[in-house]
Design an enzyme around this catalytic site. Structure first.
Site: not given
Ligand code: IMO
Ligand code: MG
Length: 423
Positions: A12, A15, A39-40, A223
């Site tokens: 988080d 990225k 989750g991007h 990650q």
């Protein structure tokens, strides 16, 4: 020029935003590990997009996105993501999305096993519950089902039968749970195979040919370094190599072809799930930073744990990943603070550790050694050059640079595409 972006903390780090910006000038973007535990988030205008399996570059027209062999794919989640983007007006075809036939597939029993294992553990990991760990475990145990198998019903049948023979026994005897039906899963996954077939190819060949023809490739890590299966705070980690080494095994592109490695870090630190976090806030700052930074997991919605910037952690990441440049994200979240702290060591039983320790007790019980710096108490979201940042903010960034021993190239001061300073 081929570039890899990795997270240098616990995920988080922002990225998604950096990939979205960089990919505008790259030809191909490839995800190399993890699955829909990631989750991007990308914000374009007043619209927000959250990607779990698709590379964050998919919003750019004319760019190719690749899901590399190191990624574990939950076909149901991937198809939902593709359909959702199509509904929002984006074109997704075999020309702009390529999926490796070697990707391992997340099966229904992986998701359930993930939840059941967690429920039985005293020391919970706090997984995202997406079946990622059990899927990677099957890959290594050589009983996994791969994307190519979904395109070959005869092969799929044999592999699924073997899996269910073993798994149903475990589910019954260990977890006291009813059997999985072969027929239901077989049909469901054959259907996924038909839907995804147009995108499936040998992405290792595709990427190497692209590189040979002077196209540029961006490797998108998911990650972060301290969730890496080898270098993270084991066992509170994810089940893949999220360090840059994973970019090679997860795509089939050799290390000699990666020209630059950028680490994303938050201007502070966050973590979702369980596990040691030496610089975690113990005070009201916890809620303040969480609210300002909107620190809730993009995948599970869980509140993220927040803390001060930890240079011991980031320096270790810089070493392990051979980082060339740092991107410091979410600096604006710190705009209102009177003073800031940076962790420069861990004190444990009279000894000060300057390097990231392997020992769990040290990590859990160490007293962080902090340097304190004055805050800038000014809004930074409108700033577009380093020179225009308040002097305290410049000093903070320069100190992070000195401690990490790598130059800062980007400073993000908001969620929008334009809110970035390039040094
Ligand atoms: P992005 O790519 C933050 C964490 C989970 C849990 C541990 C193991 O958005 O940075 P898993 O479901 O992978 O077996 O869970 O890893 N985790 C993440 N934390 N960002 C992520 O991805 C994460 N993916 C997994 O919270 O602690
Ligand atoms: Mg995330």
């Amino acid at each position: 020029m081929n570039i890899a972006v990795v997270g240098a903390q616990w995920g988080d780090e922002g990225k998604g935003k950096l990939i979205d910006i960089l990919s505008e000038n790259m030809d191909v973007t490839v995800r190399y590990q993890g699955g829909n535990n990631a989750g991007h988030t990308v914000v374009v205008g007043d619209k927000e997009y959250v990607f779990h399996l698709l590379p964050s570059a998919i919003l750019h027209k004319g760019k190719v996105c690749v899901i590399g062999n190191g990624v574990v794919v939950d076909p149901q989640a991937l198809i939902a993501e593709i359909d959702d983007l199509k509904k929002r007006g984006f074109k997704i075809t075999s020309a702009n999305l390529k999926i490796s036939g070697r990707c391992h597939i997340v099966m229904p029993y992986h998701r359930i096993l993930d939840a059941l294992r967690e429920s039985k553990r005293k020391n919970k990991i706090g997984t995202t519950g997406r079946g990622i760990g059990p899927c990677y475990a099957d890959k290594v145990a050589r009983c996994g089902i791969r994307m190519v198998d979904l395109l070959n019903p005869r092969l799929l049948k044999g592999k699924l039968e073997d899996n269910l023979t073993e798994k149903n026994e475990i589910f019954q005897k260990v977890y006291n749970r009813k059997d999985f039906s072969f027929g239901d899963i077989y049909k469901e996954y054959c259907d996924y195979g038909k839907k995804l077939e147009p995108f499936v190819c040998d992405t290792a060949l595709y990427l190497n040919e692209a590189i040979d023809s002077k196209k540029s490739v961006l490797f998108e890590g998911a990650q972060g370094t301290f969730l890496d299966i080898d270098f993270g705070t084991y066992p509170f980690v994810t089940s893949s190599n999220s360090i840059v080494g994973g970019a090679c095994s997860g795509t089939g592109v050799a290390p000699t072809k990666i020209d630059k490695i950028i680490a994303c870090v938050k201007a502070y630190t966050t973590r979702v799930g369980e596990g040691p976090f030496p610089t975690e806030f113990q005070t009201g700052l916890k809620e303040e930073i969480r609210a300002k930074g909107n620190e809730y997991g993009a995948t599970t919605g869980r509140p993220r744990r927040c803390g001060w910037f930890d240079s011991v952690l980031v320096r270790y990441s810089v070493i392990i990943n051979g980082i060339n440049e740092l991107a410091i994200m979410k600096l604006d979240v710190l705009d209102d603070l009177d003073e800031l702290k940076i962790c420069v060591g861990y004190k444990y039983k009279g000894k000060t550790h300057k390097d990231f320790p392997m020992d769990f007790d040290v990590l859990n019980e160490a007293e962080p050694v902090y340097e304190t710096m004055p805050g800038w108490k000014t809004k930074t979201c409108g700033v577009r050059s380093f020179a225009k940042l308040p002097k305290e903010a410049r000093r903070y960034i320069k100190r992070l640079e000195e401690l990490s021993k790598v130059k800062v190239k980007y400073v993000s001061i908001g969620t929008k595409r334009s809110e970035i300073i390039v040094l």
